[in-house]
Design a protein around this motif. Structure first.
Motif, short mmCIF file in Angstrom:
data_model
loop_
_atom_site.label_atom_id
_atom_site.label_comp_id
_atom_site.label_asym_id
_atom_site.label_seq_id
_atom_site.Cartn_x
_atom_site.Cartn_y
_atom_site.Cartn_z
N VAL A 136 0.84 -1.21 0.00
CA VAL A 136 0.00 0.00 0.00
C VAL A 136 0.87 1.25 0.00
O VAL A 136 1.96 1.27 0.57
CB VAL A 136 -0.95 0.03 1.22
CG1 VAL A 136 -2.01 -1.05 1.10
CG2 VAL A 136 -0.18 -0.11 2.52
N SER A 137 0.37 2.28 -0.67
CA SER A 137 1.02 3.59 -0.60
C SER A 137 0.45 4.39 0.56
O SER A 137 1.17 5.17 1.20
CB SER A 137 0.84 4.34 -1.91
OG SER A 137 -0.54 4.52 -2.20
N THR A 138 -0.83 4.20 0.83
CA THR A 138 -1.48 4.81 2.00
C THR A 138 -2.49 3.82 2.57
O THR A 138 -3.00 2.96 1.85
CB THR A 138 -2.22 6.12 1.64
OG1 THR A 138 -3.18 5.85 0.60
CG2 THR A 138 -1.26 7.18 1.15
N GLY A 139 -2.76 3.94 3.86
CA GLY A 139 -3.73 3.05 4.49
C GLY A 139 -3.13 1.70 4.83
O GLY A 139 -1.96 1.59 5.16
N ARG A 140 -3.94 0.65 4.70
CA ARG A 140 -3.51 -0.69 5.08
C ARG A 140 -4.06 -1.72 4.11
O ARG A 140 -4.95 -1.43 3.29
CB ARG A 140 -4.01 -1.01 6.49
CG ARG A 140 -5.55 -1.09 6.60
CD ARG A 140 -5.98 -1.56 7.98
NE ARG A 140 -7.43 -1.58 8.14
CZ ARG A 140 -8.23 -2.59 7.76
NH1 ARG A 140 -7.71 -3.66 7.16
NH2 ARG A 140 -9.53 -2.54 7.97
N SER A 158 -3.99 2.20 -7.40
CA SER A 158 -3.60 3.61 -7.47
C SER A 158 -4.37 4.37 -8.55
O SER A 158 -4.78 5.51 -8.34
CB SER A 158 -2.09 3.71 -7.73
OG SER A 158 -1.75 3.06 -8.95
N LYS A 161 -7.93 4.95 -7.46
CA LYS A 161 -8.01 6.07 -6.51
C LYS A 161 -8.03 7.40 -7.24
O LYS A 161 -8.83 8.30 -6.95
CB LYS A 161 -6.81 5.99 -5.56
CG LYS A 161 -6.79 7.08 -4.49
CD LYS A 161 -5.92 8.25 -4.88
CE LYS A 161 -5.93 9.32 -3.81
NZ LYS A 161 -5.22 10.54 -4.22
N ASN A 169 -7.94 12.65 -0.48
CA ASN A 169 -7.54 11.50 0.32
C ASN A 169 -8.66 10.45 0.25
O ASN A 169 -9.81 10.73 0.57
CB ASN A 169 -7.29 11.91 1.77
CG ASN A 169 -6.90 10.72 2.64
OD1 ASN A 169 -6.39 9.74 2.15
ND2 ASN A 169 -7.15 10.85 3.94
N ILE A 171 -8.67 7.39 1.84
CA ILE A 171 -8.81 6.57 3.04
C ILE A 171 -10.02 7.04 3.85
O ILE A 171 -10.15 8.23 4.18
CB ILE A 171 -7.54 6.61 3.91
CG1 ILE A 171 -6.32 6.19 3.08
CG2 ILE A 171 -7.71 5.71 5.13
CD1 ILE A 171 -6.42 4.82 2.48
N GLY A 186 -7.36 1.21 2.12
CA GLY A 186 -5.99 1.21 1.61
C GLY A 186 -5.94 1.51 0.14
O GLY A 186 -6.88 1.22 -0.62
#
Length: 412
Positions: A136-140, A158, A161, A169, A171, A186
């Motif tokens: 992940v780049s962000t989150g989980r 990605s 998103k 954002n 998340i 995530g």
């Protein structure tokens, strides 16, 4: 003895400075070509490895198909259906299996407050994230707790998103999958993506929650990681599933096995063949420089015929004359080789990255070709240089050593 011989060789080279410099430049160009071609071949192999490494290598995917051979009392054309029981048998009975994970997917309508798209959603377990090297780049990532609780959470690619939330954002934001609300927990790190490939548009939800969207009794595929020989594992899988579903292990259409290591092994053979071809081309180039060196040394022998006669008259043996001219050729080769390797390093640093996979895939810069000169390449090039230099110098040296001293002294 050797000091005197090499001293004479250096003196002869200084006496014919212009000729020596031209010959050294030719040898330098030849060895630089060898090094750079080998570096290109090694860079190509590393690029292929990088492409495969983003997905993982020691993994196998099994997907259901339709039989094309009769087996027992069953006719060809029977649909094979995989279940969780098959996955459990693979995990329990086949040696070397580390993790197994089911995969069930469906194309659904994916909606956010900003956009609506028809994308594929996969119901997975946490093990699949490890097998396919998802980060992940962000989150989980998804957890076992998400599976146990049938949580309505989703991990998105990605590109998904970007298309669903633009620069916002993602998340904690809600998305609707087939009209059912899920929370984004995530965002996956981007992977290399070719053309219209949807690798970065994928969405992943807990396998247990997938039942809200699709019946998960029959699996779209089973992924597994393993230790050991990839062919042995694949054959064991085919044999076990063949016995369970009544098809022959040799029936390649009954199940499709995505054996990543087998594909990588095929590319490694192609890469090795390319490196051998490039070494051959480089050796030919160096050989041309070696012919130039041989020609120059033959001219040197002719010009120094009287000198050779005097040396022999003073007691020099054939091996002394042979060593004198051979050492001169090897010194020229050595100086040219050092300069050529230095030139190759300069060129490799100047060129940097050569466009390869980035021309085909977004984010593929890591799989572009870099001219990386390894000690192994320098060693192979040096051995090639020694062989060419020895052969190029040996012929004139033998000719010089065989001169009759009386005839040599008479030479004008």
């Amino acid at each position: 003895m050797l000091k005197d011989v090499f001293g004479q060789a250096m003196e002869a080279m200084r006496h014919n400075g212009r000729r020596t410099v031209i010959t050294i430049v030719g040898m330098a160009w030849g060895i630089a070509t060898v090094v750079l071609l080998l570096a290109y071949g090694a860079g190509f192999g590393r690029a292929i490895e990088t492409i495969f490494m983003q997905f993982g290598t020691n993994m196998i995917g099994v997907f259901p198909g339709r039989t094309s051979e009769q087996a027992g009392g069953s006719k060809a054309g029977v649909q094979v259906r995989l279940t969780l029981e098959d996955m459990e048998r693979i995990q329990e009975t086949i040696p070397g299996i580390i993790h197994t994970a089911p995969d069930v997917g469906k194309t659904v309508t994916v909606e956010s407050d900003r956009r609506s798209e028809n994308w594929n959603v996969d119901g997975i377990t946490p093990e699949l994230q490890s097998i396919l090297k998802k980060e992940v780049s962000t989150g989980r990532l998804l957890t076992q707790a998400d599976v146990d609780q049938r949580a309505h959470v989703v991990v998105i690619g990605s590109q998904a998103k970007t298309m669903l939330f633009s620069g916002m954002n993602a998340i904690g934001q809600p998305v609707r999958l087939n009209g059912i609300s899920f929370e984004v927990v995530g965002v996956l790190a981007a992977k290399m993506q070719e053309g219209d490939d949807d690798i970065n548009r994928g969405l992943f939800i807990p396998f247990s929650t997938m039942t809200d969207i699709k019946d998960t009794h029959y699996l779209d595929g089973i992924w597994m990681s393993y230790n050991g020989d990839h062919k042995t594992v694949e054959n064991a899988i085919r044999k076990m599933l063949g016995e369970s579903h009544g098809f022959r292990p040799s029936d390649r259409n009954a199940i499709y096995v995505a054996n990543i290591m087998e594909q990588l092994a095929q590319f490694r053979i192609v890469s090795l063949g390319l490196q051998v071809l490039l070494l051959f081309i480089g050796a030919l180039t160096l050989g041309i420089a070696g012919i130039g060196l041989m020609n120059i040394m033959l001219v040197s022998v002719q010009q120094r015929t009287r000198e050779i006669g005097v040396e022999k008259a003073l007691g020099a043996r054939r091996r002394h004359i042979l060593l004198q001219f051979l050492s001169e050729a090897l010194v020229i080769s050595g100086v040219g080789g050092f300069g050529g390797i230095l030139l190759a390093y300069i060129v490799s640093f100047s060129v940097g990255r050569i466009t390869f996979y980035s021309a085909l895939a977004t984010g593929g810069e890591a799989a572009d070709i870099q001219l990386l000169i390894s000690p192994h390449i320098v060693l192979v090039a040096s051995i090639t240089l020694i062989v060419v230099g020895t052969i190029s110098g040996m012929v004139p040296a033998i000719q010089a050593s065989k001169l009759d001293p009386i005839e040599a002294l008479r030479y004008e």
